[in-house]
Scaffold this motif. Structure first.
Motif, PDB file in Angstrom:
ATOM      1  N   LYS A   1       0.813  -1.221   0.000  1.00 14.95           N
ATOM      2  CA  LYS A   1       0.000   0.000   0.000  1.00 14.95           C
ATOM      3  C   LYS A   1       0.845   1.270   0.000  1.00 14.95           C
ATOM      4  CE  LYS A   1      -3.822   2.168   2.558  1.00 14.95           C
ATOM      5  NZ  LYS A   1      -4.718   2.038   3.746  1.00 14.95           N
ATOM      6  N   TYR A   2       1.955   1.261   0.735  1.00 17.89           N
ATOM      7  CA  TYR A   2       2.755   2.478   0.911  1.00 17.89           C
ATOM      8  C   TYR A   2       4.128   2.433   0.240  1.00 17.89           C
ATOM      9  CZ  TYR A   2      -0.656   4.121   4.328  1.00 17.89           C
ATOM     10  OH  TYR A   2      -1.806   4.555   4.944  1.00 17.89           O
ATOM     11  N   GLY A   3       4.425   1.342  -0.456  1.00 16.26           N
ATOM     12  CA  GLY A   3       5.739   1.224  -1.077  1.00 16.26           C
ATOM     13  C   GLY A   3       6.766   0.606  -0.155  1.00 16.26           C
ATOM     14  N   HIS A   4       6.621   0.846   1.134  1.00 16.59           N
ATOM     15  CA  HIS A   4       7.481   0.238   2.159  1.00 16.59           C
ATOM     16  C   HIS A   4       6.769   0.382   3.498  1.00 16.59           C
ATOM     17  CE1 HIS A   4      10.901  -0.968   4.538  1.00 16.59           C
ATOM     18  NE2 HIS A   4      11.649  -1.108   3.453  1.00 16.59           N
ATOM     19  N   ALA A   5       6.826  -0.676   4.310  1.00 12.01           N
ATOM     20  CA  ALA A   5       6.160  -0.638   5.620  1.00 12.01           C
ATOM     21  C   ALA A   5       6.729   0.462   6.505  1.00 12.01           C
ATOM     22  CB  ALA A   5       6.293  -2.000   6.311  1.00 12.01           C
ATOM     23  N   TYR A   6       7.987   0.809   6.289  1.00 14.69           N
ATOM     24  CA  TYR A   6       8.619   1.869   7.080  1.00 14.69           C
ATOM     25  C   TYR A   6       7.871   3.190   6.899  1.00 14.69           C
ATOM     26  CZ  TYR A   6      12.287   4.997   8.853  1.00 14.69           C
ATOM     27  OH  TYR A   6      12.983   5.950   9.557  1.00 14.69           O
ATOM     28  N   GLU A   7       7.515   3.506   5.657  1.00 12.51           N
ATOM     29  CA  GLU A   7       6.782   4.750   5.380  1.00 12.51           C
ATOM     30  C   GLU A   7       5.429   4.728   6.084  1.00 12.51           C
ATOM     31  OE1 GLU A   7       8.584   6.912   4.091  1.00 12.51           O
ATOM     32  OE2 GLU A   7      10.140   5.568   3.340  1.00 12.51           O
ATOM     33  N   ALA A   8       4.779   3.563   6.087  1.00 10.83           N
ATOM     34  CA  ALA A   8       3.492   3.424   6.775  1.00 10.83           C
ATOM     35  C   ALA A   8       3.657   3.621   8.279  1.00 10.83           C
ATOM     36  CB  ALA A   8       2.904   2.047   6.485  1.00 10.83           C
ATOM     37  N   PHE A   9       4.698   3.027   8.848  1.00 11.59           N
ATOM     38  CA  PHE A   9       4.949   3.156  10.290  1.00 11.59           C
ATOM     39  C   PHE A   9       5.199   4.613  10.680  1.00 11.59           C
ATOM     40  CE2 PHE A   9       6.543  -1.419  11.430  1.00 11.59           C
ATOM     41  CZ  PHE A   9       5.292  -1.906  11.078  1.00 11.59           C
ATOM     42  N   LYS A  10       5.914   5.353   9.827  1.00 12.76           N
ATOM     43  CA  LYS A  10       6.189   6.760  10.129  1.00 12.76           C
ATOM     44  C   LYS A  10       4.885   7.563  10.190  1.00 12.76           C
ATOM     45  CE  LYS A  10       9.831   8.723   9.921  1.00 12.76           C
ATOM     46  NZ  LYS A  10      10.773   9.209  10.971  1.00 12.76           N
TER      47      LYS A  10
END
Length: 311
Positions: A141-150
């Motif tokens: 969904k966000y390209g990377h889970a890290y971006e979602a977590f931020k």
């Protein structure tokens, strides 16, 4: 006997194997005549090989000069044979730009993995299932889970809408770990400048120029000016956004430069805006203390001279 739950190891990405032309981070495990055997850190340590001919563009006299056991390297995938388990890799085809991007992706993936593994271990929940339910859907969904977590630090409802967490306890703990590990810490940016003016306005012109730079101060991106030892001044900004702080100090220097040159003075940048460490700050503090001590000593000498003249 209950089956042991794997809560510690899992690949970072949904695909079990990398694809040809992917850049991956590996750890060198063993050096052999054919090349270097490595572990693909993002793919649960599956084995690959950097072929001898793919280690360097230059003639290879010693493999050890190009790779060392235990060191991490960025490589590009040449061939993947999932049936035989062969993954051929190249180091010589990786540019510095490719390496920087791959390392950035790896560091983000490692941060996500650390959070998910902590939650999985605490709740005795399979790590791969946690990836299946949360990590990989967010990556899609966000390209990377890290971006979602931020984003989840301030807007968890938006990020986890439609995500079916294993339990409320796991979700609550996940949000807590995200907040603890990914909430950004303020960074300190500093620039050192020399400002001089020997015209009639002199000191007043310097003060006015520095005040003009300090006027760019805002709550989010503060700008402060301190005297170290004339004509050396330090500009500082403490902000969550490093680049904005650097840009703001750069702008402040330009404002000061324009103002002081209009008064017949000069500005010399001794250190361009950059992030500084506690060590840098400690060295600056010592320099300022030394300057203050010298100023006090000079002032004391002046007092003694005055006393002698009175006698």
């Amino acid at each position: 006997m209950a089956e042991e739950v794997n809560t510690t190891s899992c690949r970072f990405y949904e695909n079990k194997y990398p694809e040809v032309d992917d850049f991956v981070v590996v750890n060198v495990r063993e050096i052999a005549d054919m090349g270097a055997y490595v572990k693909l850190l993002e793919y649960d340590n599956i084995e690959g090989m950097i072929l001898l001919s793919e280690l360097s563009r230059r003639r290879i006299r010693s493999i050890q000069k190009h790779v060392k056991v235990g060191r991490n390297e960025v490589v590009v995938v040449l061939r993947v044979d999932t049936d035989k388990g062969y993954i051929d890799l190249s180091k010589r085809r990786v540019s510095p730009e490719d390496a920087a991007k791959a390392e950035e992706k790896y560091n983000k993936s490692k941060a996500v993995h650390s959070i998910l593994r902590h939650v999985a271990e605490k709740h005795k929940y399979p790590l791969e299932k946690l990836y299946e339910k949360i990590g990989w859907p967010l990556s899609r969904k966000y390209g990377h889970a890290y971006e979602a977590f931020k984003i989840a630090i301030t807007n968890p409802e938006q990020v986890f809408e439609g995500i079916e967490a294993p339990s409320k306890e796991i979700m609550d703990d996940l949000l807590l770990q995200i907040s603890r590990k990914l909430t950004p810490n303020p960074v300190k940016v500093r620039a050192d400048i020399e400002v001089t003016c020997f015209s009639y306005e002199g000191v007043d012109a310097v003060k006015a120029a520095l005040s003009a730079g300090e006027a760019l101060n805002t709550e989010d991106i503060p700008v402060k000016v301190k005297l170290v030892a004339a004509p050396l001044f330090v500009l500082t900004s403490v902000s969550l956004d490093k680049q904005k702080a650097i840009d703001r100090l750069t702008e402040a220097i330009e404002v000061i430069k324009t103002k002081i040159e209009a008064a017949g003075g000069n500005l010399n940048v001794k250190m361009a805006p950059k992030t500084v460490s506690e060590t840098d700050d400690a060295e600056l503090a010592k320099l300022m203390e030394k300057s203050e001590a010298e100023t006090r000593q000079v002032a004391g000498d002046d007092d003694e001279d005055s006393d002698e003249e009175e006698d």
